[in-house]
Design an enzyme around this catalytic site. Structure first.
Site, PDB file in Angstrom:
ATOM      1  N   CYS A  32       0.837  -1.202   0.000  1.00  0.00           N
ATOM      2  CA  CYS A  32       0.000   0.000   0.000  1.00  0.00           C
ATOM      3  C   CYS A  32       0.865   1.242   0.000  1.00  0.00           C
ATOM      4  O   CYS A  32       0.560   2.232  -0.668  1.00  0.00           O
ATOM      5  CB  CYS A  32      -0.915   0.001   1.218  1.00  0.00           C
ATOM      6  SG  CYS A  32      -1.854   1.528   1.463  1.00  0.00           S
TER       7      CYS A  32
ATOM      8  N   CYS B  32      -6.915   3.214   4.922  1.00  0.00           N
ATOM      9  CA  CYS B  32      -6.182   4.428   4.572  1.00  0.00           C
ATOM     10  C   CYS B  32      -6.916   5.674   5.057  1.00  0.00           C
ATOM     11  O   CYS B  32      -8.127   5.630   5.314  1.00  0.00           O
ATOM     12  CB  CYS B  32      -5.989   4.520   3.057  1.00  0.00           C
ATOM     13  SG  CYS B  32      -5.110   3.116   2.343  1.00  0.00           S
TER      14      CYS B  32
END
Length: 298
Positions: free
Chosen positions: A181, A230
Site C-alpha cells: 500500500c 487508509c
C-alpha cells in the site's frame, strides 16, 4: 596531545588513558574503553580516516560508542538516530540496525532508549506473525524456498508484507493493510494516521477476545472484503484501493447500490456478493472478527 585532551574534556568524554597514551574519548564511566580513534593508532583503515560515518565530523568532536557488532560511532549520532525512529508513516525498524553491517544496535548506555523500541517491535512482530498464521502463509515460497527473499525467516516476511502505523491519537500501532500500500499512495499526513477505534469506524464492534487487530471490514465502496485501511477513516478492497481516486472523490449518492462492484460498477441482480446485510455503499461496515469467523465463506 595536550590540545586533544583539552578538546575531549570539553565534550565530557572518558579521560582514562589507553595503552597508546591517548585519552579514551568514549562515554564517561563505561565498563570498557573504546579503541583509540586518534589517526595513526588504528590498524583499521576505515577508522583511521578520523571521522564518524553518520555525521562526517571528527571523532574527537564528540564522545564515541562501540556497539555490540564492534563498529564505532559518535554516541550522540546513534542516540539521535534512535530518537528519530522510522522515516515516513509506516512503522519500520531499519533505524535500529547498525548503519554499516545491519546488526541490531545494542549497548548498555542505550538501554533506556532501546527498551520502548524493542517493546514496540515485539508487539508488532506478534501481531504480524499471528496474521501470517491466520492467512495461512507460513508455507509461502519466499519462506520455504532457498531462493526466497525471506528463506526460513517468517518474521521478516510478515513484517514486510503487513503494514502497521502509529495512531496519532492513542499512540498505539494498528494494522493498515499490506505493505505494498505504501508503494502505491503518497505519504499520509501524521494527523490522518488514526486507528479504527479512535476514528470510530468500528461502530463499537470490537471483539472481546481478539480486540481490533482482526476485524474484517467490507470495502467502503463496493461489496468486497477490505484489505487496506487508509486516511484513518476508509477501508478499501484491492481494486478500489488501486484506483481510489475514482471512488474516493465521488459523492455518496452517486455510488452504486448493493450489489456493488469495485470502482463504482453497479452489478445486476439483488443478492450481495458477500451474502450479508450492510449499510449503503459509502459507509464503513465491520463484518466481524476474522479470527472468530470463517472468512473463506465470504
Amino acid at each position: 596531545m595536550e590540545i586533544l585532551g583539552t578538546q575531549m574534556e570539553t565534550f565530557r568524554t572518558c579521560q582514562r588513558p589507553l595503552a597508546c597514551g591517548h585519552h579514551c574519548g568514549g562515554i564517561p564511566n563505561e565498563n570498557y574503553c573504546a579503541p583509540c580513534m586518534v589517526e595513526g593508532c588504528q590498524d583499521d583503515i576505515y577508522y583511521g580516516d578520523g571521522h564518524c560515518i553518520v555525521c562526517a565530523e571528527p571523532w574527537t568532536s564528540k564522545p564515541i560508542i562501540q556497539i555490540v557488532c564492534g563498529h564505532l560511532f559518535h554516541y550522540d549520532c546513534i542516540r539521535q538516530m534512535l530518537k528519530n525512529r522510522w522515516h515516513g508513516s509506516r512503522i519500520t525498524f531499519g533505524f535500529m540496525l547498525c548503519p554499516l553491517c545491519k546488526v541490531s544496535i545494542s549497548h548498555p548506555d542505550l538501554c533506556e532508549i532501546m527498551s520502548p523500541l524493542m517493546h514496540l517491535y515485539d508487539k508488532i512482530k506478534t501481531k504480524a506473525l499471528t496474521r501470517l498464521q491466520h492467512d495461512g502463509l507460513f508455507q509461502a515460497q519466499d519462506i520455504t524456498q532457498p531462493s526466497g527473499k525471506y528463506y526460513k525467516d517468517p518474521t521478516g516476511f510478515a513484517m514486510d508484507k503487513y503494514a502497521y502505523f502509529m495512531c496519532s491519537r492513542c499512540r498505539q500501532p494498528y494494522f493498515g493493510g499490506e505493505g505494498r500500500c505504501q508503494d502505491e499512495v503518497e505519504e499520509a499526513d501524521p494527523k490522518e494516521l488514526i486507528c479504527p477505534l479512535c476514528s470510530d469506524t468500528t461502530k463499537n464492534k470490537v471483539c472481546s477476545q481478539h480486540g481490533l487487530d482482526y476485524l474484517l471490514y467490507k470495502c467502503r465502496y463496493c461489496c468486497s472484503l477490505a484489505l487496506f485501511h487508509c486516511f484513518g477513516t476508509t477501508h478499501f478492497c484491492e481494486t478500489c484501493h488501486n484506483d481510489y481516486t475514482t471512488v474516493h472523490d465521488k459523492p455518496e449518492e452517486s455510488l452504486p447500490k448493493c450489489p456493488a462492484g469495485p470502482c463504482g460498477k453497479q452489478l445486476s441482480g439483488s443478492e450481495c456478493p458477500l451474502g450479508i446485510e450492510h449499510p449503503p455503499t459509502g459507509e464503513e461496515f465491520v463484518i466481524g472478527c476474522a479470527m472468530c469467523i470463517n472468512s473463506n465463506s465470504f
